[in-house]
Design an enzyme around this catalytic site. Sequence first.
Site, PDB file in Angstrom:
ATOM      1  N   HIS A  21      38.810  73.784   5.905  1.00  0.00           N
ATOM      2  CA  HIS A  21      38.432  72.379   6.092  1.00  0.00           C
ATOM      3  C   HIS A  21      37.692  72.127   7.403  1.00  0.00           C
ATOM      4  CE1 HIS A  21      41.774  72.229   3.192  1.00  0.00           C
ATOM      5  NE2 HIS A  21      41.067  71.253   2.650  1.00  0.00           N
ATOM      6  N   GLU A  94      45.354  73.608  10.145  1.00  0.00           N
ATOM      7  CA  GLU A  94      44.340  74.630  10.440  1.00  0.00           C
ATOM      8  C   GLU A  94      44.238  74.900  11.949  1.00  0.00           C
ATOM      9  OE1 GLU A  94      40.755  73.892   8.125  1.00  0.00           O
ATOM     10  OE2 GLU A  94      41.861  74.342   6.281  1.00  0.00           O
ATOM     11  N   ARG A 182      47.012  42.115   7.808  1.00  0.00           N
ATOM     12  CA  ARG A 182      45.729  41.447   8.064  1.00  0.00           C
ATOM     13  C   ARG A 182      45.381  40.597   6.841  1.00  0.00           C
ATOM     14  NH1 ARG A 182      43.929  45.771  11.412  1.00  0.00           N
ATOM     15  NH2 ARG A 182      42.693  44.932  13.137  1.00  0.00           N
ATOM     16  N   ARG A 237      45.903  41.339  18.353  1.00  0.00           N
ATOM     17  CA  ARG A 237      46.310  40.658  17.136  1.00  0.00           C
ATOM     18  C   ARG A 237      46.970  39.310  17.380  1.00  0.00           C
ATOM     19  NH1 ARG A 237      46.903  43.375  12.451  1.00  0.00           N
ATOM     20  NH2 ARG A 237      47.403  41.279  11.730  1.00  0.00           N
TER      21      ARG A 237
HETATM   22  N1  URA Z   1      42.826  50.768  14.357  1.00  0.00           N
HETATM   23  C1  URA Z   1      43.731  50.217  13.522  1.00  0.00           C
HETATM   24  O1  URA Z   1      44.262  50.899  12.646  1.00  0.00           O
HETATM   25  N2  URA Z   1      44.009  48.904  13.641  1.00  0.00           N
HETATM   26  C2  URA Z   1      43.417  48.119  14.555  1.00  0.00           C
HETATM   27  O2  URA Z   1      43.697  46.923  14.608  1.00  0.00           O
HETATM   28  C3  URA Z   1      42.482  48.701  15.423  1.00  0.00           C
HETATM   29  C4  URA Z   1      42.212  50.041  15.310  1.00  0.00           C
END
Ligand code: URA
Length: 267
Positions: A21, A94, A182, A237
Amino acid sequence: MQARAYIMKKNYAAPDEALYHVGFSASSLEGARIAVLPGDPGRSEPVAKAIGGDARFIASHREYTSFLTQAAGRKVLVCSTGMGGPSVAICLEELARAGITHVIRFGTTGTIQERVSLGDVIISKAAARLDGTSAHYAPECFPAVASFAVTAALKAAAERCGAPCHVGISVSSDTFWPGQERYDSFTGYVPRRFRGSMEEWQALGALNYEMETATLFTVAQSLGLKAGAVLGVVVKRTESEQVAPSYVYDKAFGHMADIVRLAVGQL
Ligand code: URA
């Protein structure tokens, strides 16, 4: 029948065996034992140059793009993992066969805590296993924990270079949208089991969401590798679901490269 002591088998690759891979053989690592692992193949070269100055191209196959560099007198492989747990596990299998013993994830993340700022760095000491791949290596009650030695080296390096840094627990989700609660997805739908989950992780003091660290820690443990993770904060967030403009990543990138360059000298 009596249970016997388990002795880990180590199936190293022959020096010139092409690893299927990642697309290189162990001999091309020139004895490197440490690997730095961005997710994005496009970041392998800039990461290698930032931590070591020079970067020698090794291979690019599927999501795995690899460069060799040197930091603190040590050869260092930089190899992208791609996104998510399955490609991380393949990469680690790997790299272990090629003789790598220490791995440091170099990724991005979204913080869920108010006190963490965009452009800061998070060092994961452990991760919640909201992935699927790690369950193929260890039962779900098994913790995804970083190597203490790698984490201590990363933390000491962050202090030495004055980087804005937080050490804590990450939440590693197989999905960018529902698992990270989200709502700005195509349908906007978040399944019931994830609604309110961000608040629960916040209440538990977890620092951030990302997609690879729990797999990295669990698989590394099962293969006998030492793992750590440094993550640049590109989403906050508590303010937004969106990824911040690229200058935020650039700021975090500089701090992460400084931390990893110094930490490599301690491993
Ligand atoms: N990577 C993620 O998985 N989530 C985020 O909010 C930012 C980067």
